[in-house]
Design a protein around this motif. Structure first.
Motif, PDB file in Angstrom:
ATOM      1  N   PHE A 254     -17.313 -38.471 -44.768  1.00 17.77           N
ATOM      2  CA  PHE A 254     -16.572 -39.173 -43.724  1.00 17.77           C
ATOM      3  C   PHE A 254     -15.672 -38.212 -42.939  1.00 17.77           C
ATOM      4  N   PHE A 256     -16.735 -35.687 -41.504  1.00 18.85           N
ATOM      5  CA  PHE A 256     -17.512 -35.283 -40.328  1.00 18.85           C
ATOM      6  C   PHE A 256     -17.076 -36.041 -39.071  1.00 18.85           C
ATOM      7  N   ALA A 257     -16.480 -37.226 -39.271  1.00 19.41           N
ATOM      8  CA  ALA A 257     -16.181 -38.080 -38.123  1.00 19.41           C
ATOM      9  C   ALA A 257     -15.282 -37.370 -37.111  1.00 19.41           C
ATOM     10  N   SER A 258     -14.385 -36.511 -37.607  1.00 19.85           N
ATOM     11  CA  SER A 258     -13.463 -35.868 -36.673  1.00 19.85           C
ATOM     12  C   SER A 258     -13.795 -34.398 -36.446  1.00 19.85           C
ATOM     13  N   LEU A 259     -14.972 -33.985 -36.871  1.00 18.22           N
ATOM     14  CA  LEU A 259     -15.370 -32.585 -36.658  1.00 18.22           C
ATOM     15  C   LEU A 259     -16.231 -32.462 -35.399  1.00 18.22           C
ATOM     16  N   LEU A 260     -16.014 -31.391 -34.667  1.00 14.81           N
ATOM     17  CA  LEU A 260     -16.910 -31.040 -33.571  1.00 14.81           C
ATOM     18  C   LEU A 260     -18.179 -30.406 -34.152  1.00 14.81           C
ATOM     19  N   GLY A 261     -19.227 -30.425 -33.362  1.00 16.37           N
ATOM     20  CA  GLY A 261     -20.465 -29.788 -33.796  1.00 16.37           C
ATOM     21  C   GLY A 261     -20.255 -28.333 -34.170  1.00 16.37           C
TER      22      GLY A 261
ATOM     23  N   GLY B 160     -14.459 -39.091 -33.158  1.00 15.69           N
ATOM     24  CA  GLY B 160     -13.478 -38.014 -33.196  1.00 15.69           C
ATOM     25  C   GLY B 160     -12.173 -38.548 -33.745  1.00 15.69           C
ATOM     26  N   ASN B 161     -11.151 -38.450 -32.959  1.00 15.84           N
ATOM     27  CA  ASN B 161      -9.846 -38.904 -33.432  1.00 15.84           C
ATOM     28  C   ASN B 161      -9.450 -40.277 -32.900  1.00 15.84           C
ATOM     29  N   GLY B 209     -18.511 -36.186 -33.790  1.00 11.54           N
ATOM     30  CA  GLY B 209     -19.022 -37.199 -34.722  1.00 11.54           C
ATOM     31  C   GLY B 209     -18.193 -38.458 -34.749  1.00 11.54           C
ATOM     32  N   GLY B 210     -18.448 -39.324 -35.723  1.00 10.78           N
ATOM     33  CA  GLY B 210     -17.714 -40.580 -35.805  1.00 10.78           C
ATOM     34  C   GLY B 210     -18.175 -41.445 -36.958  1.00 10.78           C
TER      35      GLY B 210
END
Lengths: 362, 362, 362, 362
Positions: A254, A256-261, B160-161, B209-210
């Protein structure tokens, strides 16, 4: 159906908490492996109750009796069946059918699913006790995987509000030390904090949840497949079979949700002639297939639903609201006992994938 | 193996991104259902690229051609096969084999798994394009489930955030409105924030991501089983089959880690003659079986690995480190296109569980 | 793998002739059926040795112990596991591994398949003794099928050169009488001829084969499917699992070879508002699906390979030709004991098809 | 369900005789095999109609189009899907639903099974035309098996009253010659007798059945398993999937009924360092496992049910008795076209067993 798993390594699980016996049959296990029964017993003991004040003091004779598939201590390549007799069952305590539905348990859903014919005593077929034969099966798979250079270890990444967020890098993990700890953690001293957290719950007649993190080291690249038999699909299928597991994530999960590629991708580099990634955000699995890096996953484990406090519920017999008081002592924190179950499921899943791979060898 | 799913509703997925066609066969679907092809097309369009600046402008003719299993617009009860021709394939761009491994993609793992014989063009069998036939199959299942009173809706819970942490209670969810939104959210205006977040990633030649949250309403109690065919096991198996999904959780999910048992348990009450729970921390599933409350689950979706920035990698041909620059435009944020795929997987999984239940009717 | 069967009614078979126990797990069996254990025991007894001079006088305690899936005499809908302890095993007679390969047995093929790690004692996992748990499982299925109006009966259609070619029409068959006969035949007196034929083989230290014909009455039309899950496919899969069965045919079977289409076709007629066929050459199955007429099939059963005469063989230990003399007494004619096994397999297969049909109900 | 087969080599069959296309997906096929499409086409042609006066003159364009799983002529290790378009379909001839039930066909059973929603045109999903994709899949398996030294050949052992009872010993069989014959027989001249027998049926507006015998040479010992996945179980499952097959036997098959054990057993001998049997009554399979001798089996094939003579039947629309006259020309003898289908099923089954064996390699 509830009790079958696997296309290449077949499992069949059976039994109820207060029936004659619980057990498992495993078919497809390779012939000729010498079983180290002492190490199997050690795994069984890790899961057994009564190891500390945090787990139920109930005593269970969890010695598996192997009925088939082993001759002179070695596997025959034919179905291995092991059973565990239920000796500590006082079914007379249980009345003549489920009445007051225990919140968070399967009393209600099982009653609907099985038309009222389910064995309700002590959770019946839904009981966490059914994980004992799973640990047996997983212990055999672990021994086989060890011969291939694969090891599986875990720590409690979180218990209530105590967090052990240490990285599970191969170099940092002392498998033997973790296996020996009742509350396995990577950062020294956190186990005492976790014990305190769980004890607070116990004293409040409550229970507490957490997260188990598992690392699998020594895996070759190339296990798994895209889509329906991805590594994540096969493992999550097994992990969500464990009672109390309500979340599964791989690598950053989870996070990953706030990670950039650009943050999430693991760059490739040549290191001593091998292709490796310099980070391991993906947790060792890309496109559903292992990439040779450590496989890292986490399971969210909810607090055990049996608590001492009075709870609101419904009586099946009267069809009216009622209060429920659960007597006897239960596990205030199931995490230490869940760790070997998670490891067993990982071993079973990886072996299934391994055999699938063998079947596809050119 | 990669392409089969299901014991009662069988799926067989096939095709590569730049091959002749991609498609799916579904066996076990009930006879006699009239298919609403316009609504199928609407679902396909939600997944199709080119809907906004956030998704790749690549145009794909995603019209499924039904080859079998349907007569005069109604299902025959026999295998339904649908294919989608690949028309926009410029395979000459792709050289004669994979060379520079794209980080975060399956280039390396697929190469190992298939001994270098894989179709590497555009991701081949690993391509997200394979989710188009899954959406087709899911759309049929959704139509059948609707006839049973079941609806499946989703929102983007996080990009993202930007977080849309609104509760997915049945009363609050406007399914039609959510389906119509490119970035479906429950709290008004958050879609604009999410679009801004994704645009920032796009402008930085990056991706983001998200988390997608899905609610299933109208389910009867009694679907699923304990252990290997728990609702969570079957659904997570499918959900982790979706490329980019790296985490799955039900109800409170990883939030259970810090909940006490007294907080996590859902009390039972009688309401208008029905047994319900007054909270839904479990996400509608207890002991692996639905309890009649809304089923709530979330999927973590990693950022798309194809980004414009220069990345470190390895050349398979030289065996040396190299830099990778991916040309062309890709999806900076796959979430809007992933939403209908997640819903399709949910529909497929629930229908598999429904049919399993039918097989066990007394 | 050797021991799993079924998509809707799952079986898992385990055990070796001289191991701790043999047994079976059956999952998917409906909840709420009261088991008539006396009738189960009666079926077990039909299969047990020592019933006459034609079968081995070896005594086996074939009482199944039910470990799970039954509560208060009723099925719970959860996995039913039953085991049979091996009490009459004198494994010290068996040396330390297979040496002289018994012709017609699985000594050689099992040795190759399991790399020499197989349990060779008394045939191990290959032993006909493993059919005892199959009869147990079949007996439960038969009881359930009876509640649906289905009955399964058999006669010995041929034993050596004695042929009971009576038609198995519904009106002619007295199920109870056939079940009570040691050598069940339709034409009075033929059992004495068969006994004489078998006794001649016995006196010559030889054994003798035959054919078992089975009729299934009361089946609804619509069970089964074309191609891979045809009635014939599912049943033959099970029937060929029975050791010694080397041929299976439905309806006219091999007799079809010399029939013209005009002779082979079964004409349809309306009779009392029902569609029936006026002949039943097809044996109740058309296009892989039952047509509501009696299902008729036959199994060829080879003579038991254990005979008293000296036979030519090879020694695994010396790698040289050798003579083999098998001591002890064996079944000169397995047919009477094979009858209940064939009926059990039929019951299992029909129940699998029945549940598959239920899963597909509109 | 009707259309799935295999645990290690997965098949998914789809299509109806008069739908858009028929086809098959095969998953689990090894990567890297170069497909010889000319030989595939040659197999397809053997099955195609119109090869002689004995088979329907209907022309079908049976050229398979490979949609996936092959790149540059080599298998990728991923699902192989091939379809065949239906071009010669005149569905307007067929009215608006099945009315007069054709005896011996699946019109009635399919109508019951699929609630009247089945595609009745030309037999729909039940049509023998569905065997075309099976021959395609089998041709690929045969090519792979050839690389392992395995060959599969057949002859028509019986057509009506003409019997070719030659032994299928390895030394006597000329595979190429048999493949080239329209009515493959071992004894010279019998094909003319068979043709005369079939022509007599044709002239009487009738059809005629027979027996196909198949030999598989070059198999290693050790494929298969006891009980549910015996070689006989897996192969018979597939063989009975072929429309018109009503009997399957291995080795002596039904001939075992009159053999004594001393006649039926195959003695072992050492020959040039190898363990062989000096006879092959068992047909190369003992205890469900191959023994390295040629595998021999036979399939009984009933006469095609479509005949020119007036037949008694029932009208679904009126619910009354009626006469049926089938117009157009059909196959008076399906045997020559069934031979390549039987061989294809054998190849598929053996490959499934082969891969199962690979998965169990120590």
């Amino acid at each position: 159906m509830s009790s079958f798993f696997g296309q290449h390594l077949h499992l069949s699980l059976f039994g109820q908490s207060h029936g004659e016996a619980i057990g498992i049959t495993m078919d497809g296990f390779p012939a000729g492996m010498t079983i180290d029964m002492e190490r199997v017993a050690a795994e069984m003991k890790r899961r057994a109750p009564g190891q500390s004040s945090l787990t139920t003091p109930r005593k269970e004779a969890d010695a598996p009796e192997i009925l088939s598939g082993v001759l002179n201590g070695r596997t025959t390549g034919q179905p291995i069946c092991a059973i565990i007799r239920n000796t500590n069952t006082r079914s007379k305590d249980y009345g003549d059918g489920v009445d007051l539905l225990r919140p968070g348990h399967a009393d209600y859903t099982g009653h609907v699913r099985y038309y009222g014919f389910e064995d309700w005593r002590g959770g019946g077929h839904f009981s966490g006790r059914l994980t004992a034969p799973i640990v047996f099966a997983g212990a055999l798979c672990s021994q086989w995987l060890e011969q291939q250079g694969v090891s599986i270890v875990s720590h409690i990444q979180r218990l209530g509000n105590v967090v052990d967020d240490s990285l599970m890098d191969a170099g940092q993990v002392d498998a033997a030390a973790l296996k020996a700890m009742h509350l396995p953690v990577l950062r020294a001293g956190l186990d005492a904090d976790m014990e305190a957290e769980a004890t607070r719950a116990l004293q409040a007649q409550d229970s507490i949840g957490g997260v188990i993190e598992c690392g699998v080291y020594g895996l070759p690249a190339g296990l798994g497949a895209p889509f329906f038999d991805s590594v994540e699909s096969v493992l999550s299928h097994l992990l969500f079979s464990v009672p109390a597991v309500k979340g599964v994530e791989f690598g950053e999960g989870f996070g990953f949700a706030s990670l950039l590629g650009s943050q999430a991708n693991d760059p490739f580099r040549m290191v001593e002639g091998n292709i490796v990634t310099t980070s391991n955000h993906s947790g060792g699995v890309q496109g559903g297939i292992t990439n040779g890096m450590p496989m890292i996953f986490r399971c969210a484990v909810r607090a055990t639903p049996s608590i001492g406090q009075t709870q609101q519920t419904v009586s099946l017999k009267t069809g009216e609201n009622a209060d429920l008081n659960i007597h006897g002592r239960h596990d205030p924190c199931i995490l230490p006992r869940a760790v070997p179950v998670i490891e067993a499921m990982a071993a079973i899943g990886i072996m299934e994938l391994w055999k699938e791979r063998q079947a596809c060898v050119r």
